[in-house]
Design an enzyme around this catalytic site. Structure first.
Site, PDB file in Angstrom:
ATOM      1  N   ASP A  31       1.094  -1.050  -0.151  1.00 37.54           N
ATOM      2  CA  ASP A  31      -0.029   0.038  -0.096  1.00 37.54           C
ATOM      3  C   ASP A  31       0.870   1.209  -0.080  1.00 37.54           C
ATOM      4  OD1 ASP A  31      -2.172   1.932   0.647  1.00 37.54           O
ATOM      5  OD2 ASP A  31      -3.191   0.211   1.067  1.00 37.54           O
ATOM      6  N   ASN A  35      -4.498   6.429   0.397  1.00 42.50           N
ATOM      7  CA  ASN A  35      -5.876   6.922   1.218  1.00 42.50           C
ATOM      8  C   ASN A  35      -6.226   5.942   2.257  1.00 42.50           C
ATOM      9  OD1 ASN A  35      -8.525   8.125   1.066  1.00 42.50           O
ATOM     10  ND2 ASN A  35      -9.441   6.266   0.277  1.00 42.50           N
ATOM     11  N   LYS A  84     -11.472   5.865  -5.421  1.00 42.25           N
ATOM     12  CA  LYS A  84     -12.784   5.381  -5.481  1.00 42.25           C
ATOM     13  C   LYS A  84     -13.855   6.478  -5.408  1.00 42.25           C
ATOM     14  CE  LYS A  84     -12.849   4.441  -0.490  1.00 42.25           C
ATOM     15  NZ  LYS A  84     -13.597   3.662   0.498  1.00 42.25           N
ATOM     16  N   SER A 124     -17.320  -3.454  -8.785  1.00 45.44           N
ATOM     17  CA  SER A 124     -18.319  -2.647  -8.297  1.00 45.44           C
ATOM     18  C   SER A 124     -19.624  -2.730  -8.985  1.00 45.44           C
ATOM     19  CB  SER A 124     -17.928  -1.303  -8.043  1.00 45.44           C
ATOM     20  OG  SER A 124     -19.042  -0.287  -7.999  1.00 45.44           O
ATOM     21  N   TYR A 149     -14.710   6.924 -12.512  1.00 46.39           N
ATOM     22  CA  TYR A 149     -14.469   5.854 -11.590  1.00 46.39           C
ATOM     23  C   TYR A 149     -14.969   4.600 -12.031  1.00 46.39           C
ATOM     24  CZ  TYR A 149     -15.426   2.860  -7.603  1.00 46.39           C
ATOM     25  OH  TYR A 149     -15.602   1.768  -6.579  1.00 46.39           O
ATOM     26  N   LYS A 153     -13.563   0.594 -13.587  1.00 47.82           N
ATOM     27  CA  LYS A 153     -13.987  -0.741 -13.052  1.00 47.82           C
ATOM     28  C   LYS A 153     -14.289  -1.379 -14.390  1.00 47.82           C
ATOM     29  CE  LYS A 153     -13.497  -0.086  -8.793  1.00 47.82           C
ATOM     30  NZ  LYS A 153     -12.127  -0.805  -8.242  1.00 47.82           N
ATOM     31  N   ASN A 198     -18.251  11.110   1.161  1.00 50.31           N
ATOM     32  CA  ASN A 198     -19.111  10.832  -0.225  1.00 50.31           C
ATOM     33  C   ASN A 198     -20.312   9.984   0.131  1.00 50.31           C
ATOM     34  OD1 ASN A 198     -17.407  12.662  -2.020  1.00 50.31           O
ATOM     35  ND2 ASN A 198     -16.073  10.738  -1.582  1.00 50.31           N
ATOM     36  N   ASN A 199     -20.041   8.819   0.947  1.00 47.40           N
ATOM     37  CA  ASN A 199     -20.865   7.895   1.000  1.00 47.40           C
ATOM     38  C   ASN A 199     -21.870   7.872   2.047  1.00 47.40           C
ATOM     39  OD1 ASN A 199     -18.276   6.048  -0.263  1.00 47.40           O
ATOM     40  ND2 ASN A 199     -20.266   6.013  -1.165  1.00 47.40           N
ATOM     41  N   LEU A 200     -23.050   7.632   2.214  1.00 48.35           N
ATOM     42  CA  LEU A 200     -23.946   7.491   3.105  1.00 48.35           C
ATOM     43  C   LEU A 200     -23.709   7.065   4.563  1.00 48.35           C
ATOM     44  CD1 LEU A 200     -27.097   8.299   3.917  1.00 48.35           C
ATOM     45  CD2 LEU A 200     -27.615   5.763   3.267  1.00 48.35           C
TER      46      LEU A 200
HETATM   47  P1  NAD Z   1      -9.680   2.348   0.527  1.00 43.24           P
HETATM   48  O1  NAD Z   1      -9.328   3.650  -0.307  1.00 43.24           O
HETATM   49  O2  NAD Z   1      -9.878   2.660   1.734  1.00 43.24           O
HETATM   50  O3  NAD Z   1      -8.686   1.107  -0.204  1.00 43.24           O
HETATM   51  C1  NAD Z   1      -7.765   1.409  -1.226  1.00 43.24           C
HETATM   52  C2  NAD Z   1      -6.480   1.099  -0.652  1.00 43.24           C
HETATM   53  O4  NAD Z   1      -5.469   1.267  -2.142  1.00 43.24           O
HETATM   54  C3  NAD Z   1      -5.758   2.395  -0.072  1.00 43.24           C
HETATM   55  O5  NAD Z   1      -5.268   1.912   1.292  1.00 43.24           O
HETATM   56  C4  NAD Z   1      -4.907   3.161  -0.980  1.00 43.24           C
HETATM   57  O6  NAD Z   1      -4.013   3.563  -0.153  1.00 43.24           O
HETATM   58  C5  NAD Z   1      -4.437   2.096  -1.609  1.00 43.24           C
HETATM   59  N1  NAD Z   1      -3.998   2.427  -3.031  1.00 43.24           N
HETATM   60  C6  NAD Z   1      -4.585   3.368  -3.931  1.00 43.24           C
HETATM   61  N2  NAD Z   1      -4.001   3.438  -5.113  1.00 43.24           N
HETATM   62  C7  NAD Z   1      -2.485   3.006  -4.771  1.00 43.24           C
HETATM   63  C8  NAD Z   1      -1.318   2.593  -5.364  1.00 43.24           C
HETATM   64  N3  NAD Z   1      -1.143   3.008  -6.615  1.00 43.24           N
HETATM   65  N4  NAD Z   1      -0.397   2.008  -4.860  1.00 43.24           N
HETATM   66  C9  NAD Z   1      -0.563   1.129  -3.587  1.00 43.24           C
HETATM   67  N5  NAD Z   1      -1.747   1.452  -2.962  1.00 43.24           N
HETATM   68  C10 NAD Z   1      -2.667   2.317  -3.611  1.00 43.24           C
HETATM   69  O7  NAD Z   1     -10.967   1.969  -0.362  1.00 43.24           O
HETATM   70  P2  NAD Z   1     -11.869   0.449   0.043  1.00 43.24           P
HETATM   71  O8  NAD Z   1     -13.223   1.249   0.260  1.00 43.24           O
HETATM   72  O9  NAD Z   1     -11.275  -0.489   0.984  1.00 43.24           O
HETATM   73  O10 NAD Z   1     -12.044  -0.085  -1.764  1.00 43.24           O
HETATM   74  C11 NAD Z   1     -11.103  -1.001  -2.174  1.00 43.24           C
HETATM   75  C12 NAD Z   1     -11.516  -1.372  -3.431  1.00 43.24           C
HETATM   76  O11 NAD Z   1     -13.042  -1.833  -3.533  1.00 43.24           O
HETATM   77  C13 NAD Z   1     -11.288  -0.261  -4.446  1.00 43.24           C
HETATM   78  O12 NAD Z   1     -10.840  -0.784  -5.673  1.00 43.24           O
HETATM   79  C14 NAD Z   1     -12.700   0.288  -4.734  1.00 43.24           C
HETATM   80  O13 NAD Z   1     -12.672   1.099  -5.729  1.00 43.24           O
HETATM   81  C15 NAD Z   1     -13.492  -0.873  -4.747  1.00 43.24           C
HETATM   82  N6  NAD Z   1     -15.011  -0.881  -4.084  1.00 43.24           N
HETATM   83  C16 NAD Z   1     -15.163  -0.254  -3.065  1.00 43.24           C
HETATM   84  C17 NAD Z   1     -16.366   0.186  -2.722  1.00 43.24           C
HETATM   85  C18 NAD Z   1     -16.893   0.822  -1.374  1.00 43.24           C
HETATM   86  O14 NAD Z   1     -17.918   1.302  -1.308  1.00 43.24           O
HETATM   87  N7  NAD Z   1     -15.945   1.181  -0.401  1.00 43.24           N
HETATM   88  C19 NAD Z   1     -17.486  -0.260  -3.510  1.00 43.24           C
HETATM   89  C20 NAD Z   1     -17.144  -0.975  -4.739  1.00 43.24           C
HETATM   90  C21 NAD Z   1     -15.825  -1.194  -5.010  1.00 43.24           C
HETATM   91  C1  UD1 Z   2     -21.599   5.477  -4.837  1.00 36.82           C
HETATM   92  C2  UD1 Z   2     -21.091   5.593  -6.226  1.00 36.82           C
HETATM   93  C3  UD1 Z   2     -20.797   4.276  -6.744  1.00 36.82           C
HETATM   94  C4  UD1 Z   2     -19.520   3.544  -5.842  1.00 36.82           C
HETATM   95  C5  UD1 Z   2     -20.285   3.464  -4.352  1.00 36.82           C
HETATM   96  C6  UD1 Z   2     -19.111   2.976  -3.445  1.00 36.82           C
HETATM   97  C7  UD1 Z   2     -22.320   7.391  -7.056  1.00 36.82           C
HETATM   98  C8  UD1 Z   2     -23.440   7.886  -8.010  1.00 36.82           C
HETATM   99  N1  UD1 Z   2     -22.053   6.176  -6.863  1.00 36.82           N
HETATM  100  O1  UD1 Z   2     -22.768   4.466  -4.777  1.00 36.82           O
HETATM  101  O2  UD1 Z   2     -20.232   4.442  -7.986  1.00 36.82           O
HETATM  102  O3  UD1 Z   2     -19.132   2.013  -6.265  1.00 36.82           O
HETATM  103  O4  UD1 Z   2     -20.488   4.977  -4.043  1.00 36.82           O
HETATM  104  O5  UD1 Z   2     -18.265   4.033  -3.237  1.00 36.82           O
HETATM  105  O6  UD1 Z   2     -21.607   8.260  -6.442  1.00 36.82           O
HETATM  106  N2  UD1 Z   2     -26.813   9.718   0.214  1.00 36.82           N
HETATM  107  C9  UD1 Z   2     -27.790  10.854   0.545  1.00 36.82           C
HETATM  108  N3  UD1 Z   2     -26.799  11.653   1.445  1.00 36.82           N
HETATM  109  C10 UD1 Z   2     -25.395  11.572   1.447  1.00 36.82           C
HETATM  110  C11 UD1 Z   2     -24.879  10.373   0.818  1.00 36.82           C
HETATM  111  C12 UD1 Z   2     -25.771   9.751   0.175  1.00 36.82           C
HETATM  112  O7  UD1 Z   2     -28.699  10.927   0.709  1.00 36.82           O
HETATM  113  O8  UD1 Z   2     -24.874  12.441   2.100  1.00 36.82           O
HETATM  114  C13 UD1 Z   2     -27.740   8.463  -0.482  1.00 36.82           C
HETATM  115  C14 UD1 Z   2     -27.397   8.541  -1.772  1.00 36.82           C
HETATM  116  O9  UD1 Z   2     -28.382   9.336  -2.777  1.00 36.82           O
HETATM  117  C15 UD1 Z   2     -27.665   7.133  -2.467  1.00 36.82           C
HETATM  118  C16 UD1 Z   2     -27.551   6.082  -0.927  1.00 36.82           C
HETATM  119  O10 UD1 Z   2     -27.336   7.526  -0.099  1.00 36.82           O
HETATM  120  O11 UD1 Z   2     -29.269   7.065  -2.805  1.00 36.82           O
HETATM  121  C17 UD1 Z   2     -26.223   5.559  -0.917  1.00 36.82           C
HETATM  122  O12 UD1 Z   2     -25.237   6.689  -1.484  1.00 36.82           O
HETATM  123  P1  UD1 Z   2     -23.655   6.035  -1.649  1.00 36.82           P
HETATM  124  O13 UD1 Z   2     -23.063   5.602  -0.132  1.00 36.82           O
HETATM  125  O14 UD1 Z   2     -22.893   7.496  -2.024  1.00 36.82           O
HETATM  126  O15 UD1 Z   2     -23.480   5.046  -2.430  1.00 36.82           O
HETATM  127  P2  UD1 Z   2     -24.010   4.912  -3.915  1.00 36.82           P
HETATM  128  O16 UD1 Z   2     -24.526   6.130  -4.562  1.00 36.82           O
HETATM  129  O17 UD1 Z   2     -24.773   3.754  -4.131  1.00 36.82           O
END
Ligand code: NAD
Ligand code: UD1
Length: 339
Positions: A31, A35, A84, A124, A149, A153, A198-200
């Site tokens: 790593d 991030n 991501k 994803s 993004y 994938k 960014n996520n919920l």
């Molecule tokens: P994260 O950012 O917590 O973990 C990714 C790790 O990769 C981090 O530790 C970062 O430092 C490392 N990294 C990135 N680029 C690198 C590089 N060039 N060299 C070495 N290390 C590097 O993310 P996560 O939530 O653990 O997600 C892991 C994987 O799953 C990602 O590929 C992400 O796109 C995918 N994914 C995540 C979600 C989600 O909601 N968390 C959903 C679908 C897919």
């Molecule tokens: C998002 C990404 C998706 C990615 C995933 C995991 C978008 C459009 N999609 O999915 O590509 O693989 O994250 O990283 O960004 N919500 C709120 N308020 C908030 C945050 C989210 O209402 O502050 C809602 C969103 O509108 C959504 C749900 O919660 O309906 C889930 O959101 P989120 O956690 O960002 O995941 P996805 O949008 O499903």
């Protein structure tokens, strides 16, 4: 098995490390902490009482990665390393394509060079794109992604499929994650987003802990049962367990196999808030705001294939996810501290 976790210090990688170590596998992590931070892996060691070999390196750099393969007899790679954040990928597409695709190519070149046969990739549900009907089935085509993004994938899946076609001795497992949430029950490791989440779920926990004032629910006028979007939330430890099953599957098969990793049940944003409040006895201040660009009203998995072929299914329910997310956040209000 000796398993290389590329990007293993991150959210999903650290939870998977716990699951693999507890199942008796050896873990090597690369790593660059772009991030994440070293603390997550220290805590993995604390939870499991086991050691991990750790390399701090950028996976785009082939020299550094060749060294890791040279020093370790790797049986399987799990490729988590990627950027991501969807919004950031729209603003900085080149960085996203460079990082996510180059890390993959470096790993594949080293894999071929050192005779490693098995790779599991973090894909994803986003690859199903915006024209998908629900529930998503692995047989549906991919495409119509809404952001760079998602396209990374899509492209990486294609690269891995082409590689498996050209080299029939290798095994590729594509895991399409739905919405991973929650944390290890110890509260020692969890999701630690930098800046505004960014996520919920991390947003919900940061509001509950008082770090942010209120949650904005993105849209209350969707054609869904309560007007808010519905998603397939999956506990990160269930997801970690899917990786354990996937490396075992990869070791006994050749070619490419795709699996959805979700529970198969959608929950709305309002249901998350209500369940979180009930499970933890805390209030989540929120208001309904405008829709977010690119959001689909409903997304959920058909999780049947993973059950049939991997023998995997989710065990944790929504209350468990909310409880464990809160346990992590309340014990670590500042996450792991400074990255
Ligand atoms: P994260 O950012 O917590 O973990 C990714 C790790 O990769 C981090 O530790 C970062 O430092 C490392 N990294 C990135 N680029 C690198 C590089 N060039 N060299 C070495 N290390 C590097 O993310 P996560 O939530 O653990 O997600 C892991 C994987 O799953 C990602 O590929 C992400 O796109 C995918 N994914 C995540 C979600 C989600 O909601 N968390 C959903 C679908 C897919
Ligand atoms: C998002 C990404 C998706 C990615 C995933 C995991 C978008 C459009 N999609 O999915 O590509 O693989 O994250 O990283 O960004 N919500 C709120 N308020 C908030 C945050 C989210 O209402 O502050 C809602 C969103 O509108 C959504 C749900 O919660 O309906 C889930 O959101 P989120 O956690 O960002 O995941 P996805 O949008 O499903």
């Amino acid at each position: 098995m000796k398993v290389l976790l590329a990007g293993g210090a991150g959210y999903i990688g650290s939870h998977t490390a716990v699951e693999l170590l507890q199942a008796g596998h050896q873990v090597v992590v690369i790593d660059d902490y772009s991030n994440s931070c070293p603390e997550s892996l220290k805590r993995v060691k604390k939870i499991t009482g086991k050691d991990i070999k750790i390399y701090e390196a950028d996976i785009k750099r082939k020299d550094a990665i060749r060294r890791v393969f040279g020093e370790n007899q790797i049986d399987c790679i799990i490729h988590f390393a990627g950027l991501k954040a969807v919004g950031e990928s729209i603003k900085e597409p080149i960085r996203y394509y460079r990082n996510n695709i180059d890390t993959t190519l470096t790993l594949l070149e080293c894999m071929r060079g050192f005779g490693v046969k098995n790779i599991v990739f973090s894909s994803s549900a986003t690859v199903y794109g915006e024209k998908c009907t629900m529930p998503c089935l692995e047989t549906f085509g991919r495409g119509n992604c809404t952001n760079p993004y998602g396209w990374t994938k899509y492209m990486i899946e294609q690269i891995l499929e082409d590689t498996a076609k050209a080299h029939p001795d290798i095994s590729v497992v594509l895991l399409r994650y739905f919405n991973p949430v929650g944390a290890h029950a110890s509260g020692l490791i969890g999701e630690d987003p930098q800046g505004i989440p960014n996520n919920l779920m991390p947003y919900v926990t940061q509001v509950a802990v008082g770090k942010r004032e209120k949650l904005t629910v993105f849209g209350g006028d969707y054609a869904t049962p309560d007007g808010t979007c519905r998603r397939d939330f999956i506990h990160v430890m269930d997801l970690a367990n899917a990786h354990l099953k996937a490396i075992e599957y990869a070791a006994n098969h050749k070619g490419v196999e795709i699996f959805n990793v979700g529970t198969g049940k959608p929950y709305s944003v309002l249901e998350i808030i209500k369940t979180f409040e009930a499970a933890n006895g805390v209030k989540v201040n929120y208001e309904i705001g405008p829709r977010r660009d690119g959001d689909l009203p409903e997304v959920w998995a058909d999780a049947g294939k993973a059950a049939r072929l991997l023998g995997w299914q989710a065990h944790f329910n929504l209350a468990d996810m909310c409880r464990d997310a809160w346990c992590w956040q309340s014990k670590n209000p500042q996450g792991y501290g400074k990255h």
